[in-house]
Design a protein around this motif. Structure first.
Motif, PDB file in Angstrom:
ATOM      1  N   GLY A 152      -1.154   0.413  12.796  1.00  0.00           N
ATOM      2  CA  GLY A 152       0.213   0.025  13.382  1.00  0.00           C
ATOM      3  C   GLY A 152       1.212   0.833  12.409  1.00  0.00           C
ATOM      4  N   VAL A 153       0.953   1.192  11.174  1.00  0.00           N
ATOM      5  CA  VAL A 153       1.833   1.818  10.217  1.00  0.00           C
ATOM      6  C   VAL A 153       1.973   3.322  10.566  1.00  0.00           C
ATOM      7  CG1 VAL A 153       2.364   2.170   7.651  1.00  0.00           C
ATOM      8  CG2 VAL A 153       1.228  -0.013   8.727  1.00  0.00           C
ATOM      9  N   LYS A 154       3.128   3.591  10.828  1.00  0.00           N
ATOM     10  CA  LYS A 154       3.559   5.132  11.137  1.00  0.00           C
ATOM     11  C   LYS A 154       4.321   5.627  10.068  1.00  0.00           C
ATOM     12  CE  LYS A 154       1.640   4.906  15.069  1.00  0.00           C
ATOM     13  NZ  LYS A 154       0.196   5.080  15.100  1.00  0.00           N
ATOM     14  N   ARG A 155       4.206   7.174   9.527  1.00  0.00           N
ATOM     15  CA  ARG A 155       5.088   7.545   8.628  1.00  0.00           C
ATOM     16  C   ARG A 155       6.497   8.209   9.297  1.00  0.00           C
ATOM     17  NH1 ARG A 155       2.150  12.399   5.909  1.00  0.00           N
ATOM     18  NH2 ARG A 155       1.409  12.636   8.166  1.00  0.00           N
ATOM     19  N   ILE A 156       7.429   8.067   8.594  1.00  0.00           N
ATOM     20  CA  ILE A 156       8.720   8.787   8.920  1.00  0.00           C
ATOM     21  C   ILE A 156       8.812   9.896   8.136  1.00  0.00           C
ATOM     22  CG2 ILE A 156      11.283   8.559   8.979  1.00  0.00           C
ATOM     23  CD1 ILE A 156      10.997   5.484   9.060  1.00  0.00           C
ATOM     24  N   VAL A 157       8.615  11.030   8.624  1.00  0.00           N
ATOM     25  CA  VAL A 157       8.705  12.575   7.726  1.00  0.00           C
ATOM     26  C   VAL A 157       9.828  13.218   8.197  1.00  0.00           C
ATOM     27  CG1 VAL A 157       7.102  14.360   7.239  1.00  0.00           C
ATOM     28  CG2 VAL A 157       5.956  12.182   7.849  1.00  0.00           C
ATOM     29  N   PRO A 158      11.095  13.102   7.601  1.00  0.00           N
ATOM     30  CA  PRO A 158      12.011  13.968   7.956  1.00  0.00           C
ATOM     31  C   PRO A 158      11.716  15.435   7.428  1.00  0.00           C
ATOM     32  CG  PRO A 158      12.624  12.324   6.299  1.00  0.00           C
ATOM     33  CD  PRO A 158      11.150  12.085   6.664  1.00  0.00           C
TER      34      PRO A 158
ATOM     35  N   GLY B  65       9.068   7.728   4.792  1.00  0.00           N
ATOM     36  CA  GLY B  65       9.215   6.466   5.142  1.00  0.00           C
ATOM     37  C   GLY B  65       8.306   5.812   5.803  1.00  0.00           C
ATOM     38  N   PHE B  66       8.287   4.584   6.373  1.00  0.00           N
ATOM     39  CA  PHE B  66       7.319   3.984   6.904  1.00  0.00           C
ATOM     40  C   PHE B  66       7.629   2.901   7.845  1.00  0.00           C
ATOM     41  CE2 PHE B  66       5.152   5.570   3.274  1.00  0.00           C
ATOM     42  CZ  PHE B  66       3.935   6.108   3.680  1.00  0.00           C
ATOM     43  N   MET B  67       6.945   2.489   9.165  1.00  0.00           N
ATOM     44  CA  MET B  67       7.448   1.757  10.225  1.00  0.00           C
ATOM     45  C   MET B  67       5.979   0.879  10.389  1.00  0.00           C
ATOM     46  SD  MET B  67      10.534   2.495  11.674  1.00  0.00           S
ATOM     47  CE  MET B  67      10.260   1.821  13.372  1.00  0.00           C
ATOM     48  N   LEU B  68       6.263  -0.232  10.682  1.00  0.00           N
ATOM     49  CA  LEU B  68       5.004  -1.063  11.203  1.00  0.00           C
ATOM     50  C   LEU B  68       5.667  -1.301  12.566  1.00  0.00           C
ATOM     51  CD1 LEU B  68       2.339  -2.631  10.792  1.00  0.00           C
ATOM     52  CD2 LEU B  68       3.612  -4.770  10.084  1.00  0.00           C
ATOM     53  N   TYR B  69       4.773  -0.935  13.511  1.00  0.00           N
ATOM     54  CA  TYR B  69       5.207  -0.798  15.026  1.00  0.00           C
ATOM     55  C   TYR B  69       6.808  -0.379  15.095  1.00  0.00           C
ATOM     56  CZ  TYR B  69       0.659  -2.655  15.620  1.00  0.00           C
ATOM     57  OH  TYR B  69      -0.804  -3.079  15.543  1.00  0.00           O
ATOM     58  N   ASP B  70       7.559  -1.489  15.477  1.00  0.00           N
ATOM     59  CA  ASP B  70       8.801  -0.990  15.561  1.00  0.00           C
ATOM     60  C   ASP B  70       9.755  -1.455  14.208  1.00  0.00           C
ATOM     61  OD1 ASP B  70       8.634  -3.562  16.280  1.00  0.00           O
ATOM     62  OD2 ASP B  70       9.874  -3.647  17.861  1.00  0.00           O
ATOM     63  N   ARG B  71       9.225  -2.004  13.393  1.00  0.00           N
ATOM     64  CA  ARG B  71       9.876  -2.416  12.225  1.00  0.00           C
ATOM     65  C   ARG B  71       9.849  -1.729  11.033  1.00  0.00           C
ATOM     66  NH1 ARG B  71       8.340  -8.927  11.889  1.00  0.00           N
ATOM     67  NH2 ARG B  71       9.223  -9.480  13.723  1.00  0.00           N
ATOM     68  N   LEU B  72      10.991  -1.403  10.470  1.00  0.00           N
ATOM     69  CA  LEU B  72      11.106  -0.311   9.214  1.00  0.00           C
ATOM     70  C   LEU B  72      10.543  -1.324   7.939  1.00  0.00           C
ATOM     71  CD1 LEU B  72      12.262   2.357   8.228  1.00  0.00           C
ATOM     72  CD2 LEU B  72      14.383   1.157   7.995  1.00  0.00           C
ATOM     73  N   LEU B  73       9.438  -0.625   7.351  1.00  0.00           N
ATOM     74  CA  LEU B  73       8.941  -1.175   6.218  1.00  0.00           C
ATOM     75  C   LEU B  73       9.609  -0.583   4.898  1.00  0.00           C
ATOM     76  CD1 LEU B  73       5.161  -0.709   6.816  1.00  0.00           C
ATOM     77  CD2 LEU B  73       6.566  -2.936   6.663  1.00  0.00           C
ATOM     78  N   ARG B  74       9.931   0.757   5.023  1.00  0.00           N
ATOM     79  CA  ARG B  74      10.693   1.643   3.947  1.00  0.00           C
ATOM     80  C   ARG B  74      11.550   2.750   4.452  1.00  0.00           C
ATOM     81  NH1 ARG B  74       7.873   4.397  -1.027  1.00  0.00           N
ATOM     82  NH2 ARG B  74       7.646   6.337   0.496  1.00  0.00           N
ATOM     83  N   PRO B  75      12.529   3.051   4.312  1.00  0.00           N
ATOM     84  CA  PRO B  75      13.365   4.117   4.682  1.00  0.00           C
ATOM     85  C   PRO B  75      12.958   5.583   4.281  1.00  0.00           C
ATOM     86  CG  PRO B  75      14.801   2.904   3.672  1.00  0.00           C
ATOM     87  CD  PRO B  75      13.310   2.114   3.625  1.00  0.00           C
ATOM     88  N   ALA B  76      12.848   6.512   4.879  1.00  0.00           N
ATOM     89  CA  ALA B  76      12.727   7.984   4.078  1.00  0.00           C
ATOM     90  C   ALA B  76      13.654   8.026   3.164  1.00  0.00           C
ATOM     91  CB  ALA B  76      12.666   8.693   5.154  1.00  0.00           C
TER      92      ALA B  76
ATOM     93  N   LEU C  46       0.813  -1.130  -0.019  1.00  0.00           N
ATOM     94  CA  LEU C  46       0.061   0.107   0.054  1.00  0.00           C
ATOM     95  C   LEU C  46       1.063   1.343   0.099  1.00  0.00           C
ATOM     96  CD1 LEU C  46      -2.756  -1.046   2.258  1.00  0.00           C
ATOM     97  CD2 LEU C  46      -2.985  -0.554  -0.137  1.00  0.00           C
ATOM     98  N   ILE C  47       2.273   1.248   0.365  1.00  0.00           N
ATOM     99  CA  ILE C  47       2.999   2.257   0.247  1.00  0.00           C
ATOM    100  C   ILE C  47       3.191   3.145  -0.946  1.00  0.00           C
ATOM    101  CG2 ILE C  47       5.294   3.201   0.767  1.00  0.00           C
ATOM    102  CD1 ILE C  47       5.546   1.103   3.176  1.00  0.00           C
TER     103      ILE C  47
END
Length: 185
Positions: free
Chosen positions: A125-131, A165-176, A81-82
């Motif tokens: 539990g999918v969170k965005r990584i927004v640098p 980027g995206f995290m699933l709880y504490d696992r990295l799905l895709r780095p920013a 879905l990313i």
């Protein structure tokens, strides 16, 4: 002269005494029987305790595996879905750049769709990584797409954000995906 029957009788008595002596040696004493039974009991108790510990460890391992499957079972669909999120974001940015009333309706529709997708991400539990530009590069969360000197920045500063980027709880799905400054000072 001795009677042959007496000799046979004496031989029989000697044989019986020898057999009794052998039997006495072969028959364990009550203390030996108790000691043997206690050793056997201790061996069975040890085996039982080990089996009990193995069963408890298996239960804990199964419980941990169940919790991980429950938490991280959606990893594949979240990764799939990313790109949908990326495409909706690009469509939103393109619609905002163009003018017209049709564009306003399209922008509103894409914004609502994007908001709903983020709600679904959050629920699972999918969170965005927004640098942000100026943040420090973190190789655990960011992927450097390029490195370039930019005056007024320090080496390792983020100078451009290409994709969140995206995290699933504490696992990295895709780095920013970011651009990083290579200039000092």
């Amino acid at each position: 002269m001795a009677n042959p029957r007496d000799e046979d009788f004496l031989d029989d008595i000697e044989a019986m005494e020898a057999a009794e002596a052998e039997a006495a040696e072969a028959d364990p004493t009550p203390e030996e029987i108790i000691s043997s039974l206690e050793a056997e009991r201790d061996e069975y108790k040890d085996r039982f305790m080990r089996a009990l510990a193995d069963a408890e460890n298996s239960r804990k391992r199964a419980d941990k595996d169940r919790r991980e499957a429950q938490a991280y079972g959606g990893t594949r669909i979240a990764r799939d879905l990313i790109p949908v999120y990326d495409n909706l974001n690009r469509a939103l940015n393109a619609a905002k750049d163009s003018e017209g009333q049709a564009s306003a309706a399209l922008t509103e529709g894409v914004e609502l769709t994007l908001k709903e997708l983020l709600t679904v991400f959050d629920r699972h539990g999918v969170k965005r990584i927004v640098p942000e530009v100026g943040d420090r590069f973190d190789p655990q969360m960011h992927e450097a797409m390029f490195e370039a000197p930019l005056p007024g920045t320090k080496a390792g500063d983020i100078i451009q954000v290409s994709a969140e980027g995206f995290m699933l709880y504490d696992r990295l799905l895709r780095p920013a995906q970011v651009g990083v400054s290579s200039m000092s000072g």
